[in-house]
Design a protein around this motif. Structure first.
Motif, PDB file in Angstrom:
ATOM      1  N   ASP A 287      12.407  -0.384  -8.783  1.00  8.19           N
ATOM      2  CA  ASP A 287      11.145   0.353  -9.481  1.00  8.19           C
ATOM      3  C   ASP A 287      12.210   1.832  -9.678  1.00  8.19           C
ATOM      4  O   ASP A 287      11.979   2.640  -9.138  1.00  8.19           O
ATOM      5  N   ASP A 302      18.321  -1.036  -7.870  1.00  9.15           N
ATOM      6  CA  ASP A 302      18.689  -1.787  -7.590  1.00  9.15           C
ATOM      7  C   ASP A 302      18.361  -2.679  -6.571  1.00  9.15           C
ATOM      8  O   ASP A 302      17.445  -2.292  -5.942  1.00  9.15           O
TER       9      ASP A 302
ATOM     10  N   TRP B  36      -6.997  -2.585   1.615  1.00 12.33           N
ATOM     11  CA  TRP B  36      -7.511  -1.941   2.868  1.00 12.33           C
ATOM     12  C   TRP B  36      -8.343  -2.877   3.176  1.00 12.33           C
ATOM     13  O   TRP B  36      -9.692  -3.571   3.769  1.00 12.33           O
TER      14      TRP B  36
HETATM   15  C1  LIG Z   1      -4.522   6.599   6.203  1.00 11.22           C
HETATM   16  C2  LIG Z   1      -3.538   5.797   6.043  1.00 11.22           C
HETATM   17  C3  LIG Z   1      -2.542   6.255   6.941  1.00 11.22           C
HETATM   18  C4  LIG Z   1      -1.296   5.564   6.230  1.00 11.22           C
HETATM   19  N1  LIG Z   1       0.130   5.936   7.385  1.00 11.22           N
HETATM   20  C5  LIG Z   1       1.194   5.208   7.215  1.00 11.22           C
HETATM   21  C6  LIG Z   1       2.247   5.850   8.362  1.00 11.22           C
HETATM   22  O1  LIG Z   1       2.698   6.297   8.411  1.00 11.22           O
HETATM   23  N2  LIG Z   1       3.719   5.969   7.364  1.00 11.22           N
HETATM   24  C7  LIG Z   1       3.763   4.333   5.938  1.00 11.22           C
HETATM   25  O2  LIG Z   1       4.517   4.125   5.770  1.00 11.22           O
HETATM   26  N3  LIG Z   1       2.648   4.481   5.755  1.00 11.22           N
HETATM   27  C8  LIG Z   1       1.000   4.268   6.248  1.00 11.22           C
HETATM   28  N4  LIG Z   1       0.350   3.979   4.972  1.00 11.22           N
HETATM   29  C9  LIG Z   1       0.322   3.372   3.876  1.00 11.22           C
HETATM   30  C10 LIG Z   1       1.022   3.952   2.687  1.00 11.22           C
HETATM   31  O3  LIG Z   1      -0.429   4.335   1.830  1.00 11.22           O
HETATM   32  C11 LIG Z   1       2.301   2.995   1.674  1.00 11.22           C
HETATM   33  O4  LIG Z   1       0.711   1.416   2.301  1.00 11.22           O
HETATM   34  C12 LIG Z   1       3.429   2.817   2.723  1.00 11.22           C
HETATM   35  O5  LIG Z   1       3.304   3.693   3.352  1.00 11.22           O
HETATM   36  C13 LIG Z   1       3.411   1.270   2.059  1.00 11.22           C
HETATM   37  O6  LIG Z   1       4.409   1.153   2.440  1.00 11.22           O
HETATM   38  P1  LIG Z   1       6.079   0.003   1.284  1.00 11.22           P
HETATM   39  O7  LIG Z   1       6.901   1.642   0.646  1.00 11.22           O
HETATM   40  O8  LIG Z   1       6.981  -0.411   2.502  1.00 11.22           O
HETATM   41  O9  LIG Z   1       5.686  -0.883   0.451  1.00 11.22           O
HETATM   42  P2  LIG Z   1       5.276  -0.754  -1.051  1.00 11.22           P
HETATM   43  O10 LIG Z   1       4.826   0.327  -1.332  1.00 11.22           O
HETATM   44  O11 LIG Z   1       4.184  -1.890  -1.347  1.00 11.22           O
HETATM   45  O12 LIG Z   1       6.920  -0.952  -1.882  1.00 11.22           O
HETATM   46  C14 LIG Z   1       7.613  -1.696  -1.427  1.00 11.22           C
HETATM   47  C15 LIG Z   1       8.809  -1.450  -2.418  1.00 11.22           C
HETATM   48  O13 LIG Z   1       9.847  -2.154  -2.414  1.00 11.22           O
HETATM   49  C16 LIG Z   1      10.596  -2.481  -3.537  1.00 11.22           C
HETATM   50  N5  LIG Z   1      11.030  -3.702  -3.612  1.00 11.22           N
HETATM   51  C17 LIG Z   1      11.026  -4.569  -4.117  1.00 11.22           C
HETATM   52  N6  LIG Z   1      11.627  -5.305  -3.837  1.00 11.22           N
HETATM   53  C18 LIG Z   1      12.984  -5.279  -3.747  1.00 11.22           C
HETATM   54  C19 LIG Z   1      13.758  -5.236  -3.779  1.00 11.22           C
HETATM   55  N7  LIG Z   1      14.758  -6.548  -3.998  1.00 11.22           N
HETATM   56  N8  LIG Z   1      15.414  -4.754  -3.925  1.00 11.22           N
HETATM   57  C20 LIG Z   1      14.807  -2.919  -4.035  1.00 11.22           C
HETATM   58  N9  LIG Z   1      13.529  -2.356  -3.968  1.00 11.22           N
HETATM   59  C21 LIG Z   1      12.449  -3.351  -4.313  1.00 11.22           C
HETATM   60  C22 LIG Z   1       9.770  -1.805  -4.208  1.00 11.22           C
HETATM   61  O14 LIG Z   1      10.121  -1.818  -6.072  1.00 11.22           O
HETATM   62  C23 LIG Z   1       8.421  -1.496  -3.485  1.00 11.22           C
HETATM   63  O15 LIG Z   1       8.987   0.451  -4.428  1.00 11.22           O
HETATM   64  C24 LIG Z   1      -0.784   5.231   5.620  1.00 11.22           C
HETATM   65  C25 LIG Z   1      -2.076   4.881   4.358  1.00 11.22           C
HETATM   66  C26 LIG Z   1      -3.388   5.255   4.530  1.00 11.22           C
HETATM   67  C27 LIG Z   1      -4.450   5.089   3.779  1.00 11.22           C
END
Ligand SMILES: Cc1cc2nc3c(=O)[nH]c(=O)nc-3n(C[C@H](O)[C@H](O)[C@H](O)COP(=O)(O)OP(=O)(O)OC[C@H]3O[C@@H](n4cnc5c(N)ncnc54)[C@H](O)[C@@H]3O)c2cc1C
Lengths: 316, 261
Positions: A287, A302, B36
């Motif tokens: 993205d 990619d 959530w």
């Molecule tokens: C109070 C609170 C505390 C939190 N504490 C933490 C914390 O300590 N750490 C933390 O990480 N989160 C924390 N979160 C959660 C945070 O808000 C996000 O939900 C989380 O970080 C999202 O993780 P992510 O980026 O792995 O997933 P997503 O946001 O789902 O992102 C996935 C990404 O992968 C990409 N993608 C998908 N397929 C592919 C592919 N084939 N190749 C390349 N890219 C791809 C997508 O484009 C997207 O950007 C917290 C939330 C709250 C409310």
């Protein structure tokens, strides 16, 4: 016209957001005119109060009630203090504890609440800037009210380092003990695994983009090829695919490796809080609008399933 | 015992999208049950499965298009659902936490639950404040960002997940509203049987008048005045080319930075 910012502390330490809020408060007071007040509730209020006496602060209120945060106490005290100071804008931290009392205070004071703001402006009524859809877009919000409550996102404003000449005043709050219906029993450190991701020079960090636990193999292969440590974003830890102490972020670990490779991680604010201090940040994400690219030094827009194996191959 | 769970349909935005006025064009938006809230539903259903005589009711503010999403919660074991919507809510635009809590409190007043579970925040607007506002309106006790819950004799013993890998252990008197953090449990997938059963479970629709609320009082004090893609502050060097090419460039960079095996 005035602004009142409520400080936060935990286990004897004033938290940084307490000082950052003062900068946000200063911005508002510059627009509104009037005074900047700040307050610290509980703990070593004398020491905290002295620390909050920064340039531009007019009054520091110290409220000597209890040691640690208790939301029932905070809700009562902040409500009373706001009734006394009558700030145009009441600032509180958008921290876990901020979210545990700010909504109740706003409700009792009958003020609208805008949470997690990354910008404020009061030149022409109160306007707040917020992010939506996991930081993909930003929005401005006009607050139609004479007085409002706002929670401030941590790490968005600088801290004011210069000492000030504020009046330090003890505030005598009345706490109705019968309305205290929660008891903080203590704290617990999470962890217990055998890696220390804060110690690693190179972190290969993986997010929800990996889709399935089985797919983690390509990440382990890359980490092995780079002699790096594997870390991850929260969903992988929630799913039980990685141990808890490999979580990077607000509720996980703060890491500062030489190289942080974020693979399939969007860069949500709570994740970024844990890794933005890394020396070199590399992002691999399909993205192009993913917020991780805002803080990355290098990026590949990619598919990780193609890029990661190709990268591993280069180090074999 | 009755558990009320607030659930919301949230919008996820595609990688590529266009902004149309104050909204993202519908074509680029997918609806889903708030992440959530999924954990909140699972927690309620697990409490029900562990005890006798527990009813789990979900409540949603949203138009009829959200019914399909709400049924996901029913398919995972909630007993029935309530949905509130009407023209005044539609016209209010950006619903602030207070307005949402006001509506939810009216439903809670009808249902009289012992425990209310909400998600910590919703994935789209992310206010993170509706649960605690609701608690205060109901005069209930509360706990925000709960990632462990143990109910016993009128007390909820919870862990609140603070920053930096620290949890706060707190006892909260019931009735209470708890905002549930991801990771507290392992949300189930809806079984085929569950999905079938969900079709016949009650999904009650209310408007504001049904709840004794005055539509005129529903004006939200928050007005969204712009929506835009933030300017990237970052200056990332983006490698271009096929995966082999970009991987080769990245490999060269990593070697330059002293990363070798
Ligand atoms: C109070 C609170 C505390 C939190 N504490 C933490 C914390 O300590 N750490 C933390 O990480 N989160 C924390 N979160 C959660 C945070 O808000 C996000 O939900 C989380 O970080 C999202 O993780 P992510 O980026 O792995 O997933 P997503 O946001 O789902 O992102 C996935 C990404 O992968 C990409 N993608 C998908 N397929 C592919 C592919 N084939 N190749 C390349 N890219 C791809 C997508 O484009 C997207 O950007 C917290 C939330 C709250 C409310």
């Amino acid at each position: 016209m005035s602004v009142l910012a409520i400080a936060e502390h935990r286990r004897g330490e004033l938290r940084l957001v307490s000082l950052e809020q003062l900068a946000a408060g200063r911005d508002l007071v510059d627009d509104l005119g009037g005074e900047l007040h700040t307050a610290v509730i509980g703990g070593d209020v004398e020491t905290f109060g002295a620390k909050l006496n920064r340039e531009g602060v007019d009054t520091v209120h110290t409220v000597d009630v209890g040691e640690e945060f208790n939301h029932d106490v905070y809700t009562q005290v902040v409500t009373q203090l706001a009734e006394e100071v009558e700030p145009t804008v009441l600032l509180m931290p958008n921290s876990v504890n901020g979210l545990d009392y700010a909504p109740a205070v706003a409700n009792r004071l009958d003020r609208p609440l805008v949470t997690d703001v990354v910008g404020v402006d009061a030149e022409d009524g109160l306007t707040a800037t917020r992010e939506l859809y996991g930081s993909k877009v930003e929005t401005t919000i006009d607050v139609h009210a004479e007085q409002a409550a706002v929670t401030v996102r941590p790490a968005e404003w600088p801290t004011i380092e210069t000492d000030g000449d504020a009046a330090i005043e003890a505030f005598d709050a009345t706490v109705d003990e019968s309305a205290v219906r929660s008891t903080v029993k203590g704290f617990e450190e999470v962890g217990g695994g055998d890696v220390d991701i804060t110690d690693a020079d190179v972190l290969v960090s993986v997010g929800r983009g990996i889709e399935e636990e089985e797919n983690l193999d390509i990440i382990y292969d890359l980490a092995a090829a780079l002699d790096a440590t594997v870390a991850g974003s929260r969903p992988l830890i929630d799913n039980g695919w990685l141990e808890k102490d490999r979580q990077v972020g607000q509720s996980g670990k703060v890491v500062t490796p030489d190289v942080y490779i974020a693979i399939g991680i969007s860069g949500a604010v709570q994740h970024v809080a844990g890794m933005k201090g890394s020396e070199t940040i590399v992002a691999i994400n399909t993205d192009p609008n993913a917020p991780i690219f805002d803080i990355a030094d290098y990026g590949i827009q990619d598919d990780l399933f193609e890029v990661v194996p190709a990268l591993t191959e280069r180090f074999r | 015992m009755k558990i009320l769970v607030t659930v919301k349909e949230v919008a996820a935005v595609d990688d590529e999208f266009e902004i149309d006025g104050l909204e993202i064009d519908d074509r680029y938006v997918t609806a889903d049950l708030n992440e959530w809230d999924e954990y909140a539903v699972e927690e309620a259903v697990q409490i029900k499965e562990a005890g006798d005589d527990v009813e789990v009711v979900t409540v949603t503010i949203g138009p009829s298009e959200t019914d399909e999403t709400i049924r996901q919660a029913l398919a995972k074991g909630a007993d029935r659902a309530v949905r509130v919507w009407d023209e005044a809510l539609e016209a209010a635009g950006l619903l602030d936490p207070e307005t949402k809590a006001e509506v939810l409190a009216a439903v809670a007043a009808e249902e009289d639950p012992d425990l209310v579970l909400t998600g910590v925040q919703s994935a789209d607007d992310g206010f993170g404040a509706t649960g605690v506002t609701l608690a205060d309106k109901l005069g209930m006790e509360w706990g925000a960002v709960v990632n462990d819950l143990d109910l016993e004799a009128g007390v909820a013993s919870v862990h609140r997940e603070l920053e930096g890998g620290v949890e706060e252990l707190t006892d909260i008197e019931l009735p209470a509203v708890l905002t549930i953090q991801t990771g507290i449990n392992d949300p189930r997938y809806a079984s085929l049987r569950g999905i079938r059963q969900a079709q016949s479970k009650e999904l009650a629709e209310y408007d504001l008048a049904d709840l004794g609320l005055d539509a005129a009082g529903i004006a939200s004090p928050l007005e969204q005045t712009s929506l835009y893609e933030p300017e990237t502050e970052g200056e990332a060097t983006v490698f271009e080319g096929s995966p082999e090419e970009t991987a080769a460039e990245l490999a060269a960079l990593l070697e330059e930075k002293g990363v070798t095996n």
